[in-house]
Design a protein around this motif. Structure first.
Motif, short mmCIF file in Angstrom:
data_model
loop_
_atom_site.label_atom_id
_atom_site.label_comp_id
_atom_site.label_asym_id
_atom_site.label_seq_id
_atom_site.Cartn_x
_atom_site.Cartn_y
_atom_site.Cartn_z
N ALA A 1 0.82 -1.21 0.00
CA ALA A 1 0.00 0.00 0.00
C ALA A 1 0.85 1.26 0.00
N LEU A 2 1.90 1.28 0.81
CA LEU A 2 2.76 2.46 0.87
C LEU A 2 3.46 2.72 -0.46
N VAL A 3 3.90 1.66 -1.12
CA VAL A 3 4.55 1.82 -2.42
C VAL A 3 3.57 2.45 -3.42
N ILE A 4 2.32 1.98 -3.41
CA ILE A 4 1.31 2.51 -4.33
C ILE A 4 1.00 3.97 -4.05
N VAL A 5 0.82 4.31 -2.77
CA VAL A 5 0.46 5.68 -2.40
C VAL A 5 1.64 6.63 -2.58
N MET A 6 2.84 6.22 -2.15
CA MET A 6 4.00 7.10 -2.19
C MET A 6 4.44 7.44 -3.61
N THR A 7 4.30 6.50 -4.54
CA THR A 7 4.74 6.76 -5.92
C THR A 7 3.70 7.51 -6.73
N GLY A 8 2.49 7.67 -6.18
CA GLY A 8 1.43 8.36 -6.91
C GLY A 8 0.80 7.52 -8.00
N ALA A 9 1.06 6.21 -7.98
CA ALA A 9 0.53 5.33 -9.03
C ALA A 9 -0.98 5.25 -9.02
N VAL A 10 -1.59 5.57 -7.89
CA VAL A 10 -3.04 5.50 -7.79
C VAL A 10 -3.73 6.44 -8.78
N GLU A 11 -3.01 7.48 -9.22
CA GLU A 11 -3.57 8.45 -10.15
C GLU A 11 -3.53 7.96 -11.60
N THR A 12 -2.96 6.78 -11.83
CA THR A 12 -2.88 6.26 -13.20
C THR A 12 -4.20 5.67 -13.68
N GLY A 13 -5.10 5.38 -12.73
CA GLY A 13 -6.37 4.77 -13.09
C GLY A 13 -6.29 3.27 -13.26
N LEU A 14 -5.13 2.68 -12.96
CA LEU A 14 -4.97 1.23 -13.07
C LEU A 14 -5.59 0.54 -11.86
N ASP A 15 -5.63 -0.80 -11.90
CA ASP A 15 -6.29 -1.57 -10.85
C ASP A 15 -5.50 -2.86 -10.61
N GLY A 16 -5.65 -3.44 -9.43
CA GLY A 16 -5.10 -4.76 -9.13
C GLY A 16 -3.61 -4.88 -9.33
N VAL A 17 -3.20 -5.99 -9.95
CA VAL A 17 -1.78 -6.26 -10.17
C VAL A 17 -1.14 -5.17 -11.03
N SER A 18 -1.87 -4.68 -12.03
CA SER A 18 -1.33 -3.64 -12.92
C SER A 18 -0.96 -2.39 -12.13
N LEU A 19 -1.79 -2.03 -11.16
CA LEU A 19 -1.52 -0.85 -10.34
C LEU A 19 -0.28 -1.07 -9.48
N THR A 20 -0.19 -2.23 -8.84
CA THR A 20 0.96 -2.53 -7.98
C THR A 20 2.25 -2.59 -8.80
N ALA A 21 2.19 -3.24 -9.96
CA ALA A 21 3.38 -3.33 -10.82
C ALA A 21 3.82 -1.94 -11.29
N ALA A 22 2.86 -1.10 -11.65
CA ALA A 22 3.18 0.26 -12.09
C ALA A 22 3.84 1.04 -10.96
N ALA A 23 3.34 0.86 -9.75
CA ALA A 23 3.90 1.58 -8.59
C ALA A 23 5.35 1.18 -8.34
N PHE A 24 5.63 -0.12 -8.36
CA PHE A 24 7.01 -0.57 -8.16
C PHE A 24 7.91 -0.11 -9.31
N GLY A 25 7.37 -0.10 -10.52
CA GLY A 25 8.15 0.36 -11.67
C GLY A 25 8.46 1.84 -11.60
N MET A 26 7.52 2.63 -11.06
CA MET A 26 7.73 4.06 -10.91
C MET A 26 8.70 4.37 -9.78
N GLY A 27 8.74 3.49 -8.79
CA GLY A 27 9.57 3.76 -7.61
C GLY A 27 10.97 3.21 -7.67
#
Length: 454
Positions: free
Chosen positions: A320-346
């Motif tokens: 959750a912290l990785v998703i929130v801290m990287t701002g990935a939540v604003e991408t509009g993605l969901d589930g695994v795609s959202l988590t993967a995007a967050a780690f990729g951004m961070g």
């Protein structure tokens, strides 16, 4: 088929709706109060008896596997795609505030899991061939004499394993490997099924030996990877916590690709994903704990507290912290795609951490849930039926990897939630037993004081 799917979707919405979520959370609050807040007041002692004795081989009492092998098997089943995809879904729909309610579900869920494990040890049975079997079906049958309710749980549990613990997991691994490395999903399914067969046919002792190595390894890699992302973005950590606490009570405004969420959605999806990831109240984990070597039900019950703590308050929180801290939540993605995007951004190549997590988390879930299914089938039809169960369970790993029988997935998710109903009734009726055993353990001159002296 479409009509069936529509009916199942409607039933699923009810099962995972407010009534059950309130019942599960209420049960956790009740046991927290009745055990005198054991999850909090005795937390240092619980960590001393669990985390700091994780690999201890000195076991006192009866059982088939060590206390840690039991909790490793339970964690293997619990720590699955829910820790990656489930957290991403909760935040995508409920907003960052859902994380707060996920924590609330876990804090009270620790007492629920404690009660479940205590009862699984107290009412377990020893079979003619020396195996220890237990779980909700046994403590409902032996403690309440409501055999029909025990059978109901076993039926729900047996069928649910094919979807939530099997095909959903193999499909997640196949998708991840196909997307990242271009590996054919069918090949992935065959490899998973073969590896699972090598372990599953060895029974609980083989599963326990594998999971006691696999669970710490996969958790350590995922935790280290998550901490690297957090450290590289440490300046965003205070704001992330502020956002989580603020939006837990206000909901989220629409930003970027994020559609926004209400207070109601934050609460519902936070609690639902919390329950889904740590399974407190569903009655699954006590089946594994019943095989543990222990000298008192409460001693093993403390591993239940540790289980929820490790799964939700550590692993899910990091996601959750990785998703929130990287701002990935604003991408509009969901589930695994959202988590993967967050780690990729961070972190450079951060998406590989998610791929690794999915592979190992999902495989461990396949192992753990196979044991749950076997025990449910054995309760219903006898020991010989477990061989037939394995012959059905293993091929379905391949079927799931190529996306087959999605209707079964949907049904299994519903049955997974329905498992909670007979289980909550059972632990509610038997709550005096949990309270009595807890008082017995912590009484003057009892095991607690002896441990303190040691």
């Amino acid at each position: 088929m479409e009509k069936f799917q529509a009916i199942n979707t409607w039933v699923n919405g009810i099962v995972w709706g407010w009534p059950l979520l309130i019942a599960i959370l209420g049960t956790g609050i009740y046991f927290t109060v009745q055990t005198r807040f054991i999850s909090f007041t005795k937390f240092p002692y619980i960590m001393k008896q669990t985390f700091f004795k994780m690999f201890s081989k000195s076991q006192v009492g009866e059982g088939e596997i060590t206390a840690f092998q039991a909790v490793a098997t339970a964690l293997a089943a619990t720590v699955g795609t829910g820790n990656i995809a489930g957290v991403g879904t909760a935040i995508a729909i409920g907003g960052p505030g859902a994380v707060f309610w996920m924590w609330i579900a876990a804090l009270f869920g620790m007492a629920t899991k404690f009660a479940e494990v205590v009862l699984s040890i107290e009412y377990r049975e020893k079979t003619a061939n020396g195996h220890f079997v237990g779980g909700p079906m046994y403590y409902i049958k032996n403690g309440t004499n409501m055999n029909w309710l025990a059978i109901t749980f076993a039926v729900f549990g047996a069928v649910a394993t094919f979807g939530i613990g099997n095909m959903v997991q193999s499909n997640s691994v196949a998708d991840a490997l196909n997307t990242t490395f271009g590996i054919d999903p069918f090949i992935t399914g065959l490899v998973l099924a073969t590896l699972a067969a090598l372990v599953i046919f060895g029974g609980i002792k083989a599963i326990g030996k594998v999971t006691e190595i696999l669970v710490p390894f996969m958790a350590l890699v995922y935790i280290v990877g998550s901490l690297f992302v957090i450290l590289f973005n440490i300046q965003a950590l205070p704001a992330a916590f502020v956002l989580i606490f603020k939006e837990a009570f206000t909901g989220s405004a629409a930003v970027g690709g994020f559609v926004g969420s209400s207070f109601s959605l934050a609460v519902r999806y936070g609690i639902a994903r919390g329950v889904f990831t740590n399974e407190a109240g569903l009655g699954s984990a006590p089946i594994a704990h019943a095989a543990a070597t222990t000298d008192h039900p409460v001693r093993q019950g403390m591993w239940g507290v540790f289980e929820v703590f490790a799964d939700t308050l550590i692993l899910c929180t990091l996601t959750a912290l990785v998703i929130v801290m990287t701002g990935a939540v604003e991408t509009g993605l969901d589930g695994v795609s959202l988590t993967a995007a967050a780690f990729g951004m961070g972190l450079p190549f951060g998406e590989y951490i998610v791929t690794f997590g999915i592979i190992f988390f999902a495989f461990s879930t396949i192992l753990g849930w196979s044991y749950y299914g076997e025990r449910c089938v054995e309760f219903l039809f006898g020991p010989k039926a477990t061989v037939f169960y394995r012959l059905v369970y293993l091929p379905l790993i391949v079927v799931g990897s190529v996306g087959g029988l999605r209707t079964v997935w949907a049904l299994a998710d519903t049955l997974n939630g329905l498992m909670a109903i007979p289980n909550l009734i059972g632990i509610g009726v038997l709550s005096p037993v949990v309270i009595r055993l807890t008082k017995n353990y912590f009484k003057k001159g009892g095991l607690y004081e002896k441990d303190q002296v040691l």
